[in-house]
Design a protein around this motif. Structure first.
Motif, PDB file in Angstrom:
ATOM      1  N   GLY A  90       0.830  -1.210   0.000  1.00 54.04           N
ATOM      2  CA  GLY A  90       0.000   0.000   0.000  1.00 54.04           C
ATOM      3  C   GLY A  90       0.855   1.248   0.000  1.00 54.04           C
ATOM      4  O   GLY A  90       1.947   1.254  -0.581  1.00 54.04           O
ATOM      5  N   ARG A  91       0.359   2.276   0.664  1.00 51.27           N
ATOM      6  CA  ARG A  91       1.053   3.561   0.693  1.00 51.27           C
ATOM      7  C   ARG A  91       1.099   4.087   2.112  1.00 51.27           C
ATOM      8  O   ARG A  91       0.328   3.667   2.957  1.00 51.27           O
ATOM      9  CB  ARG A  91       0.306   4.573  -0.178  1.00 51.27           C
ATOM     10  CG  ARG A  91       0.467   4.293  -1.646  1.00 51.27           C
ATOM     11  CD  ARG A  91      -0.582   4.980  -2.486  1.00 51.27           C
ATOM     12  NE  ARG A  91      -0.453   4.526  -3.854  1.00 51.27           N
ATOM     13  CZ  ARG A  91       0.341   5.096  -4.758  1.00 51.27           C
ATOM     14  NH1 ARG A  91       1.030   6.186  -4.450  1.00 51.27           N
ATOM     15  NH2 ARG A  91       0.436   4.604  -5.972  1.00 51.27           N
ATOM     16  N   LEU A  92       1.970   5.029   2.343  1.00 52.72           N
ATOM     17  CA  LEU A  92       2.028   5.664   3.658  1.00 52.72           C
ATOM     18  C   LEU A  92       1.196   6.950   3.580  1.00 52.72           C
ATOM     19  O   LEU A  92       1.520   7.862   2.819  1.00 52.72           O
ATOM     20  CB  LEU A  92       3.487   5.956   4.025  1.00 52.72           C
ATOM     21  CG  LEU A  92       3.745   6.436   5.447  1.00 52.72           C
ATOM     22  CD1 LEU A  92       3.226   5.429   6.493  1.00 52.72           C
ATOM     23  CD2 LEU A  92       5.242   6.652   5.669  1.00 52.72           C
ATOM     24  N   SER A  93       0.107   7.001   4.338  1.00 44.69           N
ATOM     25  CA  SER A  93      -0.821   8.131   4.272  1.00 44.69           C
ATOM     26  C   SER A  93      -0.152   9.430   4.727  1.00 44.69           C
ATOM     27  O   SER A  93       0.617   9.440   5.691  1.00 44.69           O
ATOM     28  CB  SER A  93      -2.024   7.842   5.174  1.00 44.69           C
ATOM     29  OG  SER A  93      -2.765   9.016   5.377  1.00 44.69           O
ATOM     30  N   SER A  94      -0.489  10.515   4.041  1.00 45.44           N
ATOM     31  CA  SER A  94       0.091  11.795   4.452  1.00 45.44           C
ATOM     32  C   SER A  94      -0.463  12.250   5.802  1.00 45.44           C
ATOM     33  O   SER A  94       0.095  13.146   6.436  1.00 45.44           O
ATOM     34  CB  SER A  94      -0.152  12.866   3.383  1.00 45.44           C
ATOM     35  OG  SER A  94      -1.538  13.087   3.272  1.00 45.44           O
ATOM     36  N   VAL A 112       5.641  -1.387   0.326  1.00 46.72           N
ATOM     37  CA  VAL A 112       4.954  -0.098   0.407  1.00 46.72           C
ATOM     38  C   VAL A 112       5.518   0.824  -0.666  1.00 46.72           C
ATOM     39  O   VAL A 112       6.731   0.935  -0.827  1.00 46.72           O
ATOM     40  CB  VAL A 112       5.095   0.516   1.812  1.00 46.72           C
ATOM     41  CG1 VAL A 112       4.424   1.880   1.872  1.00 46.72           C
ATOM     42  CG2 VAL A 112       4.495  -0.423   2.851  1.00 46.72           C
ATOM     43  N   MET A 113       4.619   1.435  -1.450  1.00 49.54           N
ATOM     44  CA  MET A 113       5.088   2.263  -2.568  1.00 49.54           C
ATOM     45  C   MET A 113       4.578   3.693  -2.463  1.00 49.54           C
ATOM     46  O   MET A 113       4.074   4.098  -1.426  1.00 49.54           O
ATOM     47  CB  MET A 113       4.697   1.623  -3.884  1.00 49.54           C
ATOM     48  CG  MET A 113       3.271   1.191  -3.936  1.00 49.54           C
ATOM     49  SD  MET A 113       3.076   0.060  -5.332  1.00 49.54           S
ATOM     50  CE  MET A 113       1.480  -0.526  -5.038  1.00 49.54           C
ATOM     51  N   GLY A 114       4.712   4.434  -3.548  1.00 53.74           N
ATOM     52  CA  GLY A 114       4.342   5.842  -3.500  1.00 53.74           C
ATOM     53  C   GLY A 114       5.484   6.648  -2.916  1.00 53.74           C
ATOM     54  O   GLY A 114       6.572   6.131  -2.701  1.00 53.74           O
ATOM     55  N   SER A 115       5.227   7.917  -2.684  1.00 49.96           N
ATOM     56  CA  SER A 115       6.323   8.749  -2.203  1.00 49.96           C
ATOM     57  C   SER A 115       6.326   8.818  -0.683  1.00 49.96           C
ATOM     58  O   SER A 115       5.346   8.471  -0.030  1.00 49.96           O
ATOM     59  CB  SER A 115       6.231  10.143  -2.817  1.00 49.96           C
ATOM     60  OG  SER A 115       4.948  10.658  -2.565  1.00 49.96           O
ATOM     61  N   ILE A 116       7.441   9.265  -0.145  1.00 52.19           N
ATOM     62  CA  ILE A 116       7.518   9.529   1.296  1.00 52.19           C
ATOM     63  C   ILE A 116       6.715  10.813   1.513  1.00 52.19           C
ATOM     64  O   ILE A 116       7.041  11.848   0.927  1.00 52.19           O
ATOM     65  CB  ILE A 116       8.984   9.739   1.730  1.00 52.19           C
ATOM     66  CG1 ILE A 116       9.808   8.487   1.437  1.00 52.19           C
ATOM     67  CG2 ILE A 116       9.062  10.121   3.203  1.00 52.19           C
ATOM     68  CD1 ILE A 116      11.304   8.666   1.639  1.00 52.19           C
ATOM     69  N   PRO A 117       5.618  10.776   2.305  1.00 49.02           N
ATOM     70  CA  PRO A 117       4.775  11.976   2.405  1.00 49.02           C
ATOM     71  C   PRO A 117       5.580  13.182   2.896  1.00 49.02           C
ATOM     72  O   PRO A 117       6.314  13.071   3.888  1.00 49.02           O
ATOM     73  CB  PRO A 117       3.700  11.590   3.419  1.00 49.02           C
ATOM     74  CG  PRO A 117       3.896  10.175   3.770  1.00 49.02           C
ATOM     75  CD  PRO A 117       5.148   9.676   3.159  1.00 49.02           C
ATOM     76  N   SER A 118       5.440  14.297   2.172  1.00 56.77           N
ATOM     77  CA  SER A 118       6.222  15.471   2.589  1.00 56.77           C
ATOM     78  C   SER A 118       5.722  16.004   3.925  1.00 56.77           C
ATOM     79  O   SER A 118       6.421  16.767   4.597  1.00 56.77           O
ATOM     80  CB  SER A 118       6.170  16.551   1.512  1.00 56.77           C
ATOM     81  OG  SER A 118       4.823  16.819   1.200  1.00 56.77           O
ATOM     82  N   THR A 137       9.124   5.601  -4.087  1.00 59.73           N
ATOM     83  CA  THR A 137       9.668   6.345  -5.226  1.00 59.73           C
ATOM     84  C   THR A 137       9.615   7.835  -4.867  1.00 59.73           C
ATOM     85  O   THR A 137       9.322   8.193  -3.736  1.00 59.73           O
ATOM     86  CB  THR A 137       8.832   6.077  -6.493  1.00 59.73           C
ATOM     87  OG1 THR A 137       7.460   6.276  -6.169  1.00 59.73           O
ATOM     88  CG2 THR A 137       9.033   4.660  -7.007  1.00 59.73           C
ATOM     89  N   GLY A 138       9.851   8.690  -5.845  1.00 63.47           N
ATOM     90  CA  GLY A 138       9.813  10.122  -5.576  1.00 63.47           C
ATOM     91  C   GLY A 138      11.087  10.585  -4.891  1.00 63.47           C
ATOM     92  O   GLY A 138      12.093   9.884  -4.915  1.00 63.47           O
ATOM     93  N   ILE A 139      11.021  11.745  -4.299  1.00 61.64           N
ATOM     94  CA  ILE A 139      12.234  12.393  -3.790  1.00 61.64           C
ATOM     95  C   ILE A 139      12.264  12.389  -2.256  1.00 61.64           C
ATOM     96  O   ILE A 139      11.262  12.105  -1.610  1.00 61.64           O
ATOM     97  CB  ILE A 139      12.340  13.848  -4.303  1.00 61.64           C
ATOM     98  CG1 ILE A 139      11.128  14.669  -3.823  1.00 61.64           C
ATOM     99  CG2 ILE A 139      12.418  13.867  -5.828  1.00 61.64           C
ATOM    100  CD1 ILE A 139      11.275  16.152  -4.056  1.00 61.64           C
ATOM    101  N   ILE A 140      13.412  12.723  -1.704  1.00 62.95           N
ATOM    102  CA  ILE A 140      13.513  12.936  -0.254  1.00 62.95           C
ATOM    103  C   ILE A 140      12.895  14.312   0.016  1.00 62.95           C
ATOM    104  O   ILE A 140      13.264  15.282  -0.654  1.00 62.95           O
ATOM    105  CB  ILE A 140      14.988  12.952   0.199  1.00 62.95           C
ATOM    106  CG1 ILE A 140      15.694  11.662  -0.230  1.00 62.95           C
ATOM    107  CG2 ILE A 140      15.090  13.169   1.712  1.00 62.95           C
ATOM    108  CD1 ILE A 140      17.201  11.698  -0.031  1.00 62.95           C
ATOM    109  N   PRO A 141      11.933  14.429   0.951  1.00 62.28           N
ATOM    110  CA  PRO A 141      11.339  15.751   1.188  1.00 62.28           C
ATOM    111  C   PRO A 141      12.435  16.804   1.405  1.00 62.28           C
ATOM    112  O   PRO A 141      13.275  16.644   2.291  1.00 62.28           O
ATOM    113  CB  PRO A 141      10.513  15.535   2.459  1.00 62.28           C
ATOM    114  CG  PRO A 141      10.180  14.080   2.450  1.00 62.28           C
ATOM    115  CD  PRO A 141      11.354  13.404   1.815  1.00 62.28           C
ATOM    116  N   PRO A 142      12.464  17.843   0.541  1.00 63.72           N
ATOM    117  CA  PRO A 142      13.593  18.788   0.575  1.00 63.72           C
ATOM    118  C   PRO A 142      13.720  19.534   1.917  1.00 63.72           C
ATOM    119  O   PRO A 142      14.817  19.910   2.299  1.00 63.72           O
ATOM    120  CB  PRO A 142      13.277  19.783  -0.551  1.00 63.72           C
ATOM    121  CG  PRO A 142      12.191  19.167  -1.349  1.00 63.72           C
ATOM    122  CD  PRO A 142      11.494  18.160  -0.508  1.00 63.72           C
ATOM    123  N   SER A 143      12.586  19.709   2.632  1.00 65.86           N
ATOM    124  CA  SER A 143      12.714  20.454   3.897  1.00 65.86           C
ATOM    125  C   SER A 143      12.924  19.528   5.091  1.00 65.86           C
ATOM    126  O   SER A 143      12.524  19.835   6.206  1.00 65.86           O
ATOM    127  CB  SER A 143      11.508  21.358   4.100  1.00 65.86           C
ATOM    128  OG  SER A 143      10.339  20.716   3.661  1.00 65.86           O
TER     129      SER A 143
END
Ligand SMILES: *[C@@H]1O[C@H](CO)[C@@H](O)[C@H](O)[C@H]1NC(C)=O
Length: 412
Positions: A90-94, A112-118, A137-143
């Motif tokens: 599944g995904r990690l809910s924001s 678990v897929m999708g992005s790391i919730p910012s 997938t996606g990026i490391i949250p920049p902040s």
């Protein structure tokens, strides 16, 4: 009747809350709702039974993996941490970002897929974040640097792309980004505030460019299997607390500085780069490194006797010349040296009786040098069958000392 049926669950909910409330305090409703969202976006992968205890009609602080202090969730371990558990899907809910008392968040290996919730950058108490071995997938949250208390960030073995964030919090001690698809450079300013950093693991990414100064606190540094280039002196010279250094399989060039051999290293992995020049450990300090691998470079000159104290020594596929130090032979016979790989160099001799009792477990390879090996010892397969290097190459090496020769036999 219809009215009773619809009110029953609500009534039941209320009673449960009331009863639990009198024992342990009612879970903060924001945490409660966020936890429900987290649950909804994840499921057990077949074979995992992690969520079987998650029944929201009872106190969530009793769910497996949920740890509360008073009415707040402070730690969340999602998935059965037992070895071999198939993990979650599944995904990690924001909504995770609303659980503002969280200090630890981990996810067991799974799918678990999708992005790391910012939204995780809202978790101002977070000290430990481990999401390794999933399919993010996606990026490391920049902040990410907003997480002022973050000590461990482990997102290794995912499919994270993009670049390294512009800065990390000064609290960070373990930064583990290995085995992803991160690209671009490692800007020196992104770690310049990480004054407590002990472990930096960037191996198996697509990073490139030169590495600038790194925090002097580092004890573990691995950047292997990237495309980094330039001189190692630029970033290693302050790192005298290093226990582990792996720069292998990059495009580093220039010389290997003498002082690295005096660091308290157990392992030094510099193989498969473009290092050149002579290797001269400082004679004053005895080397206590267990494993030194300098293979597949362009190193030349004679081999320093200071390496005799190393248990596993890989110097193969370089341009070393001269005689093998006598102290190496002593250490081999005493079983102090367990691996000595010298194949594919320009070495001219080793003072060793053909009867020398080399222990069976020792791996000694002398193949493809400018000598006939005095003992027959099994070599790794890819060192080939040719025992001795062609005389013409040996003559050419003698005139240049290896420095000018482009034929290194180093890429076979
Ligand atoms: C390194 O760069 C080369 C050429 O630009 C590319 O083909 C290769 O995939 C890169 N390797 C990594 C690990 O990024």
């Amino acid at each position: 009747m219809a009215r009773v049926r619809t009110t029953m669950p609500v009534l039941f909910f209320f009673v449960v809350f009331f009863v639990i409330g009198s024992v342990s305090g009612i879970l903060n409703p924001v945490d409660f709702l966020a936890l429900q969202d987290v649950r909804k976006s994840l499921a057990d992968f077949p074979g995992s039974t992690f969520f079987s205890t998650w029944d929201f009609t009872s106190d969530p602080c009793g769910f497996s993996g949920v740890f509360c202090v008073e009415d707040r969730v402070v730690a969340l371990t999602l998935g059965d941490p037992a070895a071999g558990s198939p993990g979650l899907i599944g995904r990690l809910s924001s909504s995770i970002g609303k659980m503002s008392a969280l200090t630890e968040l981990s996810l067991v290996p799974g799918r678990v897929m999708g992005s790391i919730p910012s939204s995780i950058v809202m978790l101002s108490e977070l000290r430990f974040l481990a999401l390794s071995r999933n399919f993010f997938t996606g990026i490391i949250p920049p902040s990410i640097s907003a997480l002022r208390k973050l000590r461990t960030l482990d997102i290794s073995f995912n499919q994270i792309s993009g670049v390294i964030p512009p800065s990390f919090p000064s609290s960070i001690t373990n930064l583990i980004l290995a085995h992803n698809r991160i690209e671009g450079k490692l800007p020196y300013w992104s770690l310049s505030t990480a004054t407590s950093l002990l472990r930096l693991d960037l191996k198996h990414n697509h990073l490139s460019g030169e590495i600038g100064p790194l925090p002097a606190t580092l004890q573990y540094l691995s950047v292997s299997f990237n495309n980094f280039s330039g001189s190692m002196d630029r970033f290693v010279n302050q790192l005298s607390s290093l226990h582990y250094l792996d720069l292998s399989s990059n495009k580093f060039s220039g010389v290997i500085p003498s002082y690295v051999f005096s660091f308290p290293l157990t392992s030094l992995q510099l193989q498969r780069n473009k290092f050149t020049g002579m290797v001269r450990p400082l004679p004053s300090t005895p080397m206590s490194i267990h494993t030194v691998d300098l293979s597949y470079n362009r190193l030349f000159g004679s081999i320093s006797p200071a390496f005799a104290t190393v248990k596993n020594l890989y110097l193969n596929n370089n341009k070393f010349g001269g005689k093998v130090p006598g102290s190496f032979v002593e250490k081999l016979v005493e079983n102090g040296m367990q691996v000595l790989y010298l194949q594919h160099n320009f070495l001219t001799g080793i003072r060793m009786s053909p009867m020398a009792a080399i222990p069976m477990s020792t791996e000694l390879c002398l193949q493809y040098n400018c000598m006939i090996p005095p003992v027959q010892t099994p070599c790794p397969k890819k060192s080939g069958k040719t025992k001795t290097r062609p005389t013409t190459q040996c003559t050419a090496w003698r005139t240049t000392g290896g420095a000018g020769s482009d034929d290194d036999g180093g890429d076979d």
